[in-house]
Scaffold this active site. Structure first.
Site, PDB file in Angstrom:
ATOM      1  N   ARG A  70       0.784  -1.236   0.000  1.00 19.81           N
ATOM      2  CA  ARG A  70       0.000   0.000   0.000  1.00 19.81           C
ATOM      3  C   ARG A  70       0.812   1.281   0.000  1.00 19.81           C
ATOM      4  O   ARG A  70       0.269   2.358  -0.203  1.00 19.81           O
ATOM      5  CB  ARG A  70      -0.927   0.013   1.230  1.00 19.81           C
ATOM      6  CG  ARG A  70      -0.147   0.107   2.522  1.00 19.81           C
ATOM      7  CD  ARG A  70      -0.956  -0.275   3.736  1.00 19.81           C
ATOM      8  NE  ARG A  70      -0.123  -0.204   4.929  1.00 19.81           N
ATOM      9  CZ  ARG A  70       0.795  -1.084   5.292  1.00 19.81           C
ATOM     10  NH1 ARG A  70       1.027  -2.136   4.528  1.00 19.81           N
ATOM     11  NH2 ARG A  70       1.509  -0.922   6.377  1.00 19.81           N
ATOM     12  N   ASN A 130      -0.420   6.914  15.037  1.00 18.13           N
ATOM     13  CA  ASN A 130      -0.705   6.793  16.467  1.00 18.13           C
ATOM     14  C   ASN A 130      -1.193   8.124  17.036  1.00 18.13           C
ATOM     15  O   ASN A 130      -0.887   9.196  16.509  1.00 18.13           O
ATOM     16  CB  ASN A 130       0.546   6.327  17.209  1.00 18.13           C
ATOM     17  CG  ASN A 130       1.638   7.362  17.189  1.00 18.13           C
ATOM     18  OD1 ASN A 130       1.666   8.253  18.035  1.00 18.13           O
ATOM     19  ND2 ASN A 130       2.524   7.293  16.218  1.00 18.13           N
ATOM     20  N   GLU A 132      -0.594   9.437  20.081  1.00 22.98           N
ATOM     21  CA  GLU A 132       0.386  10.246  20.826  1.00 22.98           C
ATOM     22  C   GLU A 132       0.931  11.341  19.914  1.00 22.98           C
ATOM     23  O   GLU A 132       0.967  12.518  20.277  1.00 22.98           O
ATOM     24  CB  GLU A 132       1.558   9.374  21.287  1.00 22.98           C
ATOM     25  CG  GLU A 132       1.623   9.150  22.774  1.00 22.98           C
ATOM     26  CD  GLU A 132       1.008   7.801  23.090  1.00 22.98           C
ATOM     27  OE1 GLU A 132       0.146   7.759  23.971  1.00 22.98           O
ATOM     28  OE2 GLU A 132       1.371   6.815  22.435  1.00 22.98           O
ATOM     29  N   CYS A 170     -10.756  21.176  17.518  1.00 21.10           N
ATOM     30  CA  CYS A 170      -9.443  20.551  17.325  1.00 21.10           C
ATOM     31  C   CYS A 170      -9.561  19.041  17.559  1.00 21.10           C
ATOM     32  O   CYS A 170     -10.634  18.529  17.862  1.00 21.10           O
ATOM     33  CB  CYS A 170      -8.402  21.192  18.232  1.00 21.10           C
ATOM     34  SG  CYS A 170      -8.467  20.657  19.952  1.00 21.10           S
ATOM     35  N   CYS A 188      -3.280  -0.941  12.052  1.00 24.65           N
ATOM     36  CA  CYS A 188      -3.022  -1.681  10.818  1.00 24.65           C
ATOM     37  C   CYS A 188      -2.230  -2.951  11.101  1.00 24.65           C
ATOM     38  O   CYS A 188      -2.236  -3.879  10.318  1.00 24.65           O
ATOM     39  CB  CYS A 188      -2.263  -0.802   9.846  1.00 24.65           C
ATOM     40  SG  CYS A 188      -3.170   0.675   9.411  1.00 24.65           S
ATOM     41  N   CYS A 245     -12.358  22.148  26.218  1.00 27.30           N
ATOM     42  CA  CYS A 245     -11.253  21.382  25.612  1.00 27.30           C
ATOM     43  C   CYS A 245      -9.909  21.730  26.261  1.00 27.30           C
ATOM     44  O   CYS A 245      -9.565  22.895  26.404  1.00 27.30           O
ATOM     45  CB  CYS A 245     -11.193  21.656  24.118  1.00 27.30           C
ATOM     46  SG  CYS A 245      -9.797  20.856  23.304  1.00 27.30           S
TER      47      CYS A 245
END
Ligand SMILES: [Zn+2]
Length: 342
Positions: A70, A130, A132, A170, A188, A245
């Site tokens: 891919r 990810n 993080e 956000c 994945c 937030c």
């Protein structure tokens, strides 16, 4: 505009909303792409072909055979040489468009280097795998009022959201409103991913980028788009701003200040990344020292990789290492200390 550029971008300039003025703006604009896996590589290709004047590609990993299904920028020779994705992408993309500036940086985005690596760009694109790193990008973007585009894909499903600090919600707003939604826990490496959904999400992401960079923010759709190429289900949802937030309302940038950054992170199935110490390694000397004791030793200008059964270890010139074959930080630390040194 230069004649040859006129020719190169003629079909894009014929599109009324872009025209010659939009093309000029694209050529004067800059984008940094964080992560050059499937989505990042596809987005980089589209941006470079569209004539975005300056493109920086950040990636911490190297090309492996399992990427080729891919990750359309890479080929078998890249995987055989274990080339860093950033370096392989830069070389390929320069051959596609030599008239713009393309820079591949082998680096792991962290709270320490985010300002240095992301500053000075008109737009940041998400090519990471990810949350993080995405929340770190979000912190940087919100704190410096730069737009960025979130994009993700797993299995046959993908989604994207354009974030313009000051005028849209956000990523932290989105995650708070649906903490367990959007296949966030799956990766994945556990449930796989199809090439078509990656291309689709990268295309949606870059279309938004072209609107912003060509001077058409009014054309942005301001919605969370999600799509499933297997079921054919497409959704477009308006995301609400969270008045409480952490990032865009309270302006507590915990990812950017490093309070949320671990020194050892899981990356993929059965892999651990160690980035506790930033230091400069002499890869040639290390190779010489390791040659008698390890197997399958390979190296290039950027990294050294070897096997110590059942583990596979890859060490980068900045001291960072990726260990495959364990999820245990203690095992990773011990192997690092034994083979690389404390
Ligand atoms: Zn927010």
């Amino acid at each position: 505009m230069h004649d040859s550029l006129d020719e190169r971008y003629s079909r894009q300039m014929l599109f009324a909303a872009i025209g010659e003025d939009g093309q000029r703006r694209l050529l004067a604009s800059s984008v940094v792409i964080v992560g050059c896996g499937a989505i990042g590589a596809a987005a980089a290709g589209l941006l470079v072909r569209a004539g975005v004047g300056r493109v920086r590609i950040l990636d911490r990993d190297f090309v492996e055979p399992s990427n080729l299904q891919r990750q359309t920028l890479f080929d078998e020779a890249d995987a055989l040489a274990a080339l860093p994705k950033a370096a392989a992408a830069e070389r390929k993309l320069r051959a596609v468009n030599s008239s713009i500036s393309i820079e591949g940086l082998v680096a792991d985005l962290s709270s320490q280097n985010a300002a240095e690596l992301l500053s000075g760009f008109d737009l940041i694109l998400d090519g990471t795998d990810n949350f993080e790193t995405r929340l770190l990008i979000n912190d940087f973007a919100v704190s410096s009022r730069r737009p960025w585009i979130y994009a993700a894909a797993v299995a046959s499903y993908g989604l994207t959201l354009t974030i313009r600090p000051g005028s849209t919600p956000c990523l932290a707003c989105l995650l708070d409103s649906c903490p367990n939604g959007h296949g966030i826990d799956a990766t994945c490496d556990t449930v796989g991913v199809l090439g078509p959904v990656v291309s689709l999400v990268a295309s949606l992401e870059v279309a938004e980028a072209l609107k912003l960079l060509s001077g058409h923010p009014e054309a942005l759709h301001h919605r969370l788009l999600s799509c499933d190429v297997w079921t054919g289900r497409f959704q477009s949802v308006r995301v609400a701003q969270n008045p409480a937030c952490r990032a865009c309302a309270r302006r507590e940038f915990t990812y950017l200040s490093g309070q949320s950054q671990p020194h050892i992170t899981l990356c993929g199935r059965d892999s651990v990344q160690i980035h506790e110490r930033s230091r400069s390694l002499d890869l040639a000397a290390l190779r010489h020292r390791l040659a008698p004791t390890v197997s399958d030793l390979r190296h290039n200008d950027f990294l050294l990789s070897f096997r110590v059964d059942p583990y596979q270890m890859t060490v980068f010139a900045d001291g960072r290492a990726i260990l495959k074959g364990t999820k245990d930080p203690a095992v990773a630390r011990s192997l690092y200390a034994r083979y690389i040194g404390a």
